[in-house]
Design an enzyme around this catalytic site. Sequence first.
Site, PDB file in Angstrom:
ATOM      1  N   LYS A   5      70.054  46.744 -13.216  1.00 45.96           N
ATOM      2  CA  LYS A   5      71.469  46.581 -13.555  1.00 45.96           C
ATOM      3  C   LYS A   5      71.635  46.554 -15.076  1.00 45.96           C
ATOM      4  O   LYS A   5      72.535  47.207 -15.620  1.00 45.96           O
ATOM      5  CB  LYS A   5      72.023  45.302 -12.907  1.00 45.96           C
ATOM      6  CG  LYS A   5      72.209  45.469 -11.406  1.00 45.96           C
ATOM      7  CD  LYS A   5      72.440  44.168 -10.654  1.00 45.96           C
ATOM      8  CE  LYS A   5      72.450  44.463  -9.149  1.00 45.96           C
ATOM      9  NZ  LYS A   5      72.493  43.266  -8.297  1.00 45.96           N
ATOM     10  N   GLN A  14      72.863  36.957  -9.258  1.00 50.64           N
ATOM     11  CA  GLN A  14      71.976  37.670  -8.331  1.00 50.64           C
ATOM     12  C   GLN A  14      71.582  36.741  -7.181  1.00 50.64           C
ATOM     13  O   GLN A  14      71.041  35.670  -7.408  1.00 50.64           O
ATOM     14  CB  GLN A  14      70.725  38.159  -9.092  1.00 50.64           C
ATOM     15  CG  GLN A  14      69.774  38.965  -8.261  1.00 50.64           C
ATOM     16  CD  GLN A  14      70.352  40.332  -7.853  1.00 50.64           C
ATOM     17  OE1 GLN A  14      70.967  41.023  -8.661  1.00 50.64           O
ATOM     18  NE2 GLN A  14      70.179  40.694  -6.595  1.00 50.64           N
ATOM     19  N   ASP A  18      81.225  41.505  -8.129  1.00 45.36           N
ATOM     20  CA  ASP A  18      80.456  41.707  -6.902  1.00 45.36           C
ATOM     21  C   ASP A  18      81.367  41.592  -5.674  1.00 45.36           C
ATOM     22  O   ASP A  18      80.923  41.827  -4.543  1.00 45.36           O
ATOM     23  CB  ASP A  18      79.347  40.641  -6.819  1.00 45.36           C
ATOM     24  CG  ASP A  18      78.039  41.199  -6.293  1.00 45.36           C
ATOM     25  OD1 ASP A  18      77.956  42.425  -6.107  1.00 45.36           O
ATOM     26  OD2 ASP A  18      77.105  40.417  -6.064  1.00 45.36           O
TER      27      ASP A  18
END
Length: 279
Positions: A50, A94, A117
């Site tokens: 990422k 994450q 997200d």
Amino acid sequence: MSAVVLDGKAVAAEVTEALRVRVASMSRKPGLAVVLVGDDPASAVYVRNKSRTAERIGLRHWQLTLPADTTEAALLAEVRRLADDADVDGILVQFPVPSHIDRLRVVDALPPDKDVDGLHVVNAGRLAQKREGFVPCTPAGCMELLARTGVSLRGAEAVVVGRSDLVGRPIARLLEHADCTVTVVHSRTRDVGAHVARADIVIAAVGVPGLVKGAWIKPGAVVLDVGINRLADGSLTGDVEFGAAAERAGWITPVPGGVGPMTIAMLMANTVRAGAAKG
Ligand code: NAD
């Protein structure tokens, strides 16, 4: 093999190149903060990928790596600090986080307008009501891949295997918004194969290698394999019996190189959108 293999890496490269061009034209570059807690090797790889992609497309980005014994309170404090930081447009924590941290409390601490997200309950609600919001990256990537097949989704039978907040549920919503007739099957479903066998679109998001049998696939169906499973020899495989399914499907994604790269591309797209909204 008769199926067309959908090259997620190539599509993701196209999407990120378009984002790079767009970011180059923006006077204020969008900023992405990625938070990693602990030392899970798979998570470390995802976070590195990422960061690399963010760098390539010209985003400002920060990676915060916290030790595995970070308390929930300390993580929440970091998330709130990023929430208050005007330079940060998107925050990605994450997952999974270590088991002593309540994942939902972390998600609740994200401001919905920085939740790139798409996991916050406000964004999930917006998606449920077909309103503008951040869509979770993996489901968004699946829709982009489906668009590339040129297959009409209107009235198509779609079967989603898995009902997680991260993948199964949001992809089911997106398919429904695209006028598919959607069935969600899960660990308590009596006969998963019977449902998959009538699907024009199959999305497998379970985390069990080879759960979706090639013999179940309707000839010509589109099969998107979201699963990422590491085998004993270290190799990665999906949830679909790839070889046998590819004999019957019209289109199929490989693992790796299918849905995975699209997830990162969609995270970048959401971050650019978050930054653009601030001018
Ligand atoms: P999860 O564990 O949260 O959910 C799994 C779902 O599968 C559950 O809803 C469960 O009901 C269902 N399930 C379990 N056993 C089943 C069975 N025998 N038959 C039918 N359904 C069954 O997992 P998740 O977060 O949704 O992730 C699913 C998979 O996708 C994992 O392999 C994960 O690593 C992968 N993943 C990949 C990406 C990507 O970018 N490609 C992103 C997220 C997750």
